[in-house]
Structures are given as C-alpha cells and as structure tokens.
Design a protein around this motif. Structure first.
Motif, PDB file in Angstrom:
ATOM      1  N   SER A  89       8.238  29.072  38.444  1.00 23.42           N
ATOM      2  CA  SER A  89       8.803  30.423  38.426  1.00 23.42           C
ATOM      3  C   SER A  89       8.483  31.182  37.136  1.00 23.42           C
ATOM      4  O   SER A  89       8.494  32.415  37.131  1.00 23.42           O
ATOM      5  CB  SER A  89      10.323  30.371  38.640  1.00 23.42           C
ATOM      6  N   LYS A 142      10.266  25.269  34.026  1.00 23.49           N
ATOM      7  CA  LYS A 142      10.732  24.740  35.305  1.00 23.49           C
ATOM      8  C   LYS A 142       9.533  24.260  36.124  1.00 23.49           C
ATOM      9  O   LYS A 142       8.471  24.888  36.133  1.00 23.49           O
ATOM     10  CB  LYS A 142      11.466  25.813  36.102  1.00 23.49           C
ATOM     11  N   SER A 168       9.210  24.434  39.206  1.00 24.65           N
ATOM     12  CA  SER A 168       8.994  25.319  40.358  1.00 24.65           C
ATOM     13  C   SER A 168       7.853  26.305  40.153  1.00 24.65           C
ATOM     14  O   SER A 168       7.352  26.908  41.102  1.00 24.65           O
ATOM     15  CB  SER A 168      10.267  26.108  40.656  1.00 24.65           C
TER      16      SER A 168
END
Length: 398
Positions: free
Chosen positions: A350, A346, A348
């Motif tokens: 994460s 991802k 992001s």
C-alpha cells in the motif's frame, strides 16, 4: 547519519526545539460555497428527479443540503453515500451499507464496499446527480475517486451531473510524485500529483476533458463555483470532512503523513490527534501514545500498544500551510532512524499505491538522498501544473 542527529532533526521538525509562531491563521470569511448559491442552480433541478452524493459536509449554511432541497420542494429521490457514510462516522475502508435516512425517510444507497459506482438500476429513477462533498486536495482522499465513478455512471446512463464546488484547504500548492497508472487504485485513479491544488469542480472538469472516464466518454457536467475564493485563500472547514481529520492541523498534515498508512507506523488513528502524530512500538521517539478504539477507528493500528514517535500537531496548525510542500522528509528520516527496516513497509504494497509509484520505496531502500528522491517529481509537477491551468475556475496561487 547517527540516530541522535536524526532525532534532533525530527525534534526540530515537530516543533519541540524551536519557537513555532503560534499566531492564529487568518482564514477568509466571505467565501460562499456552491451549495449556498441556490439561485445559480435552482432552475436545473425543477421538474427533475434528483439524487445527491453527499455526507456531513454537504451543508447550506447550517442546514444539510438534503434538508434544504426537500424544504424547497425539490424531488430528491435518493442519496448515494461514499466512504464513511452519510453522516461521516464509518471507519476508513469500512463497508457502508444502504439504508434510510432517519430524519427524512430518503433512501440511502451505498457507494462504498462492493459497489463503488452507481449501477444502471439505481439510476433508472434519476435525472440529475448532485455531487456536494468537501475534499481536502490529496490524490488518495477517496471522494474524488467516488466522483469519477459518479461521472462515469452518469455518462453511461445519460444523466446530468451537478457539482456544487467547495474550497480546497490544500489548494494553495501542487507537489508530490504523479501517479504511475501501473499503480492505479481507488486511492489513486488519475495521473496527478499527491497534492493536486484543485477544487472538486476544477478536478471534475479535468476528468471529463482529459477523457479519463472509461471508454473516453464524457458526462453532462455543470459546476456551480464558489464566490470570493482564490487558490491563495485559506478556508477553515466548518465540519470534519472525515472522522480522522478533526481539525485544520490534521488537514494540512494529511497529504504528507498519509504515506505512513503504508508502513508499520501509526498516524494516531484511535487517539485524540489522528494525522497529527506518528509513531510505533519499539521506536525511539520523544512522544508516546496508545491507540484505542474510537468512532471512526474501531480497530486502529497497534491497538492497545504504547507507541513512541513525534507530535506534529503544533507544526501542522501553525507552520504546515505556510510550508506549501509535500513533506517527504518525515518518512525519509523515520525510515533511516528505524532499527528494523525490513519491517518498515506493509507487505500489502500500500505504500507504493499511496505514493503512486514504486520509485520512492526503491530509492529509500537503496540509500538515495532526500534531495535525489524529491528531484524525481519536479518535472512531473511542472508538466501537471501546465495542464491544470486549463481547468481552473479561480485565480491561481502563482
């Protein structure tokens, strides 16, 4: 390594090409959790204004802790609700609102969303906070982060904290990379391995004595331990600790499979087997599933799209607890079998937060072997185990 060979390895790991020992695990039946040992903490509550941090797992036998305390005329003034809410039905990461408990009329004050830490104003009518939530022993399972903030707020406002301890279903081993504090977040607040092998009571003692609270303050802490529990005990949970951990297979697999939450692969949220299956669209697996909205997963990853991957539910139920290992092999093999490696993680970041370090992602991309990656946390785990010994309340697994 060829894709065919990787598929063969994953088939073996998922139990599709070997005879898994399907003998039912023997769970210890005589464990008495802290909440059930009322005689050990009743005197602490008398004459005090009490708040509870609890959810659906806060049981005293078949009764909820809130109902039990009110029936015993304890002055419970409010309940603080963590991730998933008081009844444990909210999605992971979903905003939990403050409300009133319909059964008892007790105010419910959210500790998830904007306010992860009880405010000073919310504690003005409280003398003592009870923390009673079933944990599953993984660093990124956020109830230990909520416990940290409860302890911190209590210390700042001169309140007492009472931990009613419960067994850790993954308390029979310690493994995985230790959190690099550069990657501190609500899904990892302390320098511990992915699987820390401690009960919430032991973990609370460690937070307090290692001076991990803001400003190195300490709270007034009391822990009511379980009876008849050791770190070799296998304890079957009476209720789901959260919506997407419905059974012991998911609980045993969770510490290893949760890393896929930081990738484009689904771990089965929105299916009947959350945290027991893994897959994605356009992946060449041997098991297909289609995530759809469910209670606790209203907007699951790849909603409505057919995913292909692997069913690990039987392996999780019968073999994973005996493995007693952070099984990074599933991430490693699926990453190398995935045709689109540029879109595996991802954006992001994460995955790094879940790992607690950027080291694992960098080594995967660089082509390091599984053995080289696993070796990076060996010494970290040894050092943590030594520190952990100081806070154990029960006989250890070693």
């Amino acid at each position: 390594m060829t894709t065919i060979w990787l598929k063969l390895i994953l088939l073996i790991l998922s139990g599709n090409l070997i005879n898994i020992n399907t003998e039912e695990p023997e769970y210890q039946k005589d464990i008495i959790v802290g909440a059930e040992r009322f005689s050990e903490y009743e005197e602490l509550l008398k004459g005090k204004r009490v708040a509870i941090v609890g959810n659906q797992s806060s049981l005293v036998g078949e009764s909820h802790l809130l109902d039990t305390l009110l029936a015993r005329k304890i002055n419970v003034v409010k309940v603080f609700t963590p991730e998933h809410g008081f009844r444990g039905k909210a999605d992971a990461g979903a905003w939990v609102k403050s409300d009133i408990d319909e059964k008892t009329g007790t105010p419910l004050v959210s500790m998830y969303g904007k306010n992860k830490k009880p405010s000073s104003a919310s504690l003005t009518d409280v003398d003592l906070i009870i923390f009673d939530i079933q944990d599953v022993g993984a660093r990124f399972y956020t109830y230990i982060s909520s416990m940290h903030y409860v302890m911190e707020a209590a210390a700042e406002n001169d309140k007492e904290v009472l931990i009613l301890d419960r067994p850790n279903p993954n308390g029979h081993y310690v493994d995985g990379p230790v959190l690099d504090m550069k990657y501190k977040s609500f899904i990892g607040m302390h320098p511990v391995p992915v699987i820390h092998g401690m009960t919430i009571g032991e973990y609370a003692k460690m937070i307090n004595e290692e001076s991990w609270l803001e400003g190195k303050i300490k709270c007034k802490l009391t822990v009511v331990p379980c009876e008849n529990y050791t770190h070799n005990s296998f304890y079957e949970l009476k209720v789901k600790p959260s919506p997407n951990l419905p059974n012991m297979a998911s609980i045993y697999l969770y510490p290893s499979l949760c890393l896929f939450e930081g990738t484009t692969f689904s771990v089965g949220r929105g299916t009947e087997k959350p945290f027991q299956i893994v897959g994605a669209p356009n992946f060449d697996g041997v098991y297909t599933f289609t995530p759809e909205p469910t209670e606790g997963a209203k907007n699951p990853k790849h909603k409505g799209a057919e995913c292909s991957g692997y069913d690990l539910s039987s392996y999780g139920k019968y073999e994973m607890r005996k493995l007693a290992k952070f099984n990074f092999k599933w991430v490693y093999d699926i990453y190398h079998a995935h045709g689109d490696k540029n879109n595996f993680f991802k954006s992001s970041g994460s995955f790094k937060l879940l790992c607690g370090t950027d080291r694992l992602q960098k080594m995967l991309v660089a082509g390091n072997s599984l053995e080289e990656i696993e070796a990076t946390w060996k010494d970290e785990v040894i050092a943590f185990k030594e520190m952990r010994k100081k806070y154990l309340l029960y006989p250890d697994f070693e």
